[in-house]
Design an enzyme around this catalytic site. Structure first.
Site, PDB file in Angstrom:
ATOM      1  N   ARG A 259     -13.757  12.280  14.740  1.00 11.72           N
ATOM      2  CA  ARG A 259     -14.567  11.114  14.384  1.00 11.72           C
ATOM      3  C   ARG A 259     -15.177  10.406  15.582  1.00 11.72           C
ATOM      4  NH1 ARG A 259     -10.519   8.745   9.670  1.00 11.72           N
ATOM      5  NH2 ARG A 259     -10.971  10.396   8.163  1.00 11.72           N
TER       6      ARG A 259
ATOM      7  N   ALA B 285       2.250   2.957   2.390  1.00 14.84           N
ATOM      8  CA  ALA B 285       3.436   2.845   3.247  1.00 14.84           C
ATOM      9  C   ALA B 285       4.460   1.901   2.627  1.00 14.84           C
ATOM     10  CB  ALA B 285       3.045   2.357   4.641  1.00 14.84           C
TER      11      ALA B 285
ATOM     12  N   GLY C   2       0.836  -1.193   0.000  1.00 12.62           N
ATOM     13  CA  GLY C   2       0.000   0.000   0.000  1.00 12.62           C
ATOM     14  C   GLY C   2       0.869   1.240   0.000  1.00 12.62           C
TER      15      GLY C   2
END
Length: 639
Positions: A331, A45, A43
């Site tokens: 969030r 990273a 991904g």
């Protein structure tokens, strides 16, 4: 008790990283060619780290279970990536980004790591722009910004609602350049099942070839895990179905401590559960809360069409409860507020488990074309899934399992408690505390991969230049492979009647109900008992078709579900030990009079790092005290 050494540099906060880089050992170009590095995960990273390490001249081997790095879950990050450029001239700075991240994480992250993430943020944006990431631009041609939850400035760079995909494609291009040069070799369709440790150092991995079923051994001088988070432990989550905890869990069982496992973020803007047959949930980017207003009817049980409910009969509850931040609260705060309204009977939709996200006012103010330019792909996705047009009626949203702040414990160099094993991106715990601030996941992934790990890994590899290539015929590899094969055979030989997915669904429901948005001592203990019972059933009634020597996706699922049982138990252990509420960890017993999280800084200002002590044995918790030299610990307030 083991003393965790975070290796945080001395000196003023703003100088720690630059001083540390100056003190790190280096590896000269000729010696880099002698060294091999394994990167697991491709991904943002993993791809950025592999590309950067290949560019430096190391020999890099990259493993992913997808058929291409382009399918990594980083593509799902929609809203943006933060940096302290202050292009809007609204008072932003590196320090403000640091403070927002630390406060957003409810002061449960390392001060030095968070400041470093903020410090490299501007480099990250410049680098991704140079790679060709098509960030939105304003009328003058400069990069545009928007705001995000938990902040009062506009610092989030974005590419409509597909920022993660575009950033990953940029990293993929730099990775492919190194593949073409021969410094990086890709190993797709491989699933890491074990870590090989020789003489106390990470020396390789055991993988299963997902096409042939063959068990393979791969060695290196160092191993980097960039394998993402474990949010799919809830079954229904915003993560890709393949996202899992197995690689990190294998490292945990070999001696890498696992930190803060109960810190899992619940995202407030997911499309609600629509039926019993879903295997995942779809995220609607937090960026939508820039222009969308969250509300429920003032009258409980009001089932009228939302457009038929007049303005004076609507409760814009986030704006009412948190006037300073309104719809842009963090969030965890927005998620709990939505749950509270739904639990009180004000939820909408057939199930009553959703709230409205309404764009009527912003469309009237800015025009439909402006909203289309910002969010068109998100609106199209919503309409395809639900059949409703968000341009003409409000979206329905509800919280869902999302990002994991917990992960492998790492020091300032991003190395775990196993020498030579590094963890970057979401697979480590270090930058987000008890709640990740929006738009900081891509920042951490790219920052770790491009600008932090390539510096810190040299300090370790400088001591390995005389070490020959790892011999994969060594007894440690043989033992690890045999144990892996035995584990697979155990699952294949159960010959029960229930699928791995059916167990995963029930496991996820237990954790969502008892270790999800809201926890209590009684509920956590009940959840642990239910997990034990279900795990016993799993090992007596699992049904796996086919064989282990061919493509077998059911076997892949079963291996991951087996790990999720153990991950879930560690989550509950961690949540039981933390007798406070902080960020996404909300214990009902510890809340303020107004229902907000009540931290206990005197007793719980620490990182909980768990040590594996053997199968069936209670893990041991070690504490890394969190020391705050540059900020004052205070109760989070967004009112």
């Amino acid at each position: 008790m083991i003393q965790l050494d975070a290796k945080i540099p001395q000196g003023p906060l703003a100088e720690k990283w630059s001083r540390h880089k100056d003190a790190l050992k280096l590896v000269n170009p000729a010696n880099k060619k002698k060294l091999e590095i394994i990167v697991v995960g491709s991904g943002l990273a993993g791809a950025s780290a592999a590309g950067a390490l290949g560019e430096l001249g190391y020999n890099v081997k990259v493993f992913c279970f997808q058929d291409s790095p382009r399918r990594a879950h980083s593509v799902a990050a929609q809203g943006g990536i933060s940096a302290a450029k202050n292009y809007k001239n609204d008072g932003d700075s590196v320090y403000r980004l640091f403070l927002d991240m630390l406060k957003g994480g409810d002061y449960r992250a390392r001060e030095a790591n968070v400041y470093r993430a903020a410090e490299v943020s501007n480099q990250v944006i410049d680098h991704l722009t140079a790679l060709g990431v098509p960030f939105a631009r304003d009328y003058g041609g400069t990069l545009d910004n928007r705001s995000f939850g938990g902040v009062q400035v506009s610092r989030t760079f974005y590419a409509k609602g597909q920022t993660g995909q575009q950033c990953l494609l940029g990293a993929y291009s730099s990775l492919n350049r190194q593949v073409a040069k021969g410094t990086v070799v890709m190993y797709p369709r491989r699933d890491m099942l074990d870590l090989v440790v020789i003489g106390g150092k990470a020396r390789g991995i055991i993988v299963r070839n997902l096409v042939t079923g063959q068990i393979e051994r791969h060695g290196a001088h160092a191993v980097v895990l960039a394998t993402g988070g474990y949010g799919t432990v809830f079954y229904l989550s915003t993560l890709a179905l393949g996202s899992n905890a197995s690689a990190a869990w294998a490292a945990y069982k070999k001696g890498a401590m696992f930190a803060n496992p109960s810190f899992i973020q619940i995202h407030p803007t997911s499309i609600p559960v629509l039926n019993d047959y879903q295997s995942k949930l779809t995220l609607m980017s937090e960026s939508l809360r820039n222009d969308g207003r969250v509300w429920v009817p003032l009258q409980a049980g009001d089932k009228r069409h939302p457009n038929a409910i007049p303005e004076h009969e609507r409760d814009y509850y986030l704006e009412r409860r948190y006037p300073a931040f309104g719809n842009l609260v963090p969030r965890d705060v927005a998620s709990r507020a939505a749950k509270e309204r739904c639990d009180a009977g004000f939820g909408v939709g057939e199930t009553g488990l959703s709230v409205y996200l309404d764009f009527k006012d912003s469309i009237a103010r800015l025009g439909k074309a402006a909203i289309e330019a910002r969010y068109s792909n998100l609106f199209e996705m919503y309409q395809k899934i639900t059949g409703d047009d968000p341009y003409t009626q409000p979206m329905r949203i509800y919280p869902a399992g999302h990002y994991t702040m917990g992960g492998l414990w790492v020091d300032y160099n991003l190395m775990t408690t196993i020498d030579g094993l590094f963890a970057i991106g979401e697979s480590n715990f270090s930058d987000h505390g008890a709640n990740r601030l929006g738009a900081s996941s891509l920042l951490q992934c790219a920052g770790d991969g491009y600008f932090i790990l390539p510096n810190t890994i040299s300090d370790y590899l400088a001591g390995e230049i005389r070490t020959p290539k790892t011999n994969v015929a060594a007894p440690e590899f043989e033992k690890s492979q045999i144990e892996t094969q035995q584990r697979i055979e155990r699952l294949m030989n159960i010959k029960g009647s229930k699928t791995a997915s059916s167990f995963h669904k029930r496991l996820g429901k237990i954790l969502w109900d008892h270790c999800g948005m809201v926890r209590s001592q009684e509920g956590l203990k009940k959840g642990m008992a239910l997990l034990d019972e279900l795990q016993n059933e799993f090992y007596s009634d699992l049904a796996l078709p086919g064989s282990a020597t061919e493509v077998n996706q059911e076997l892949e699922k079963a291996l991951r579900v087996a790990d999720f049982f153990e991950v879930g138990k560690l989550m509950i252990e961690d949540a039981l030990e933390r007798n406070e509420s902080c960020g996404a960890h909300f214990r009902e017993e510890y809340q303020t009079a107004t229902g907000e999280a009540q931290r206990n800084d005197r007793d719980y200002a620490f990182v909980a790092a768990w040590q594996f002590t053997g199968s069936g044995q209670k893990p041991v918790m070690h504490k890394e005290p969190l020391v705050f030299e540059s900020v004052e610990l205070k109760e989070r307030s967004y009112a």
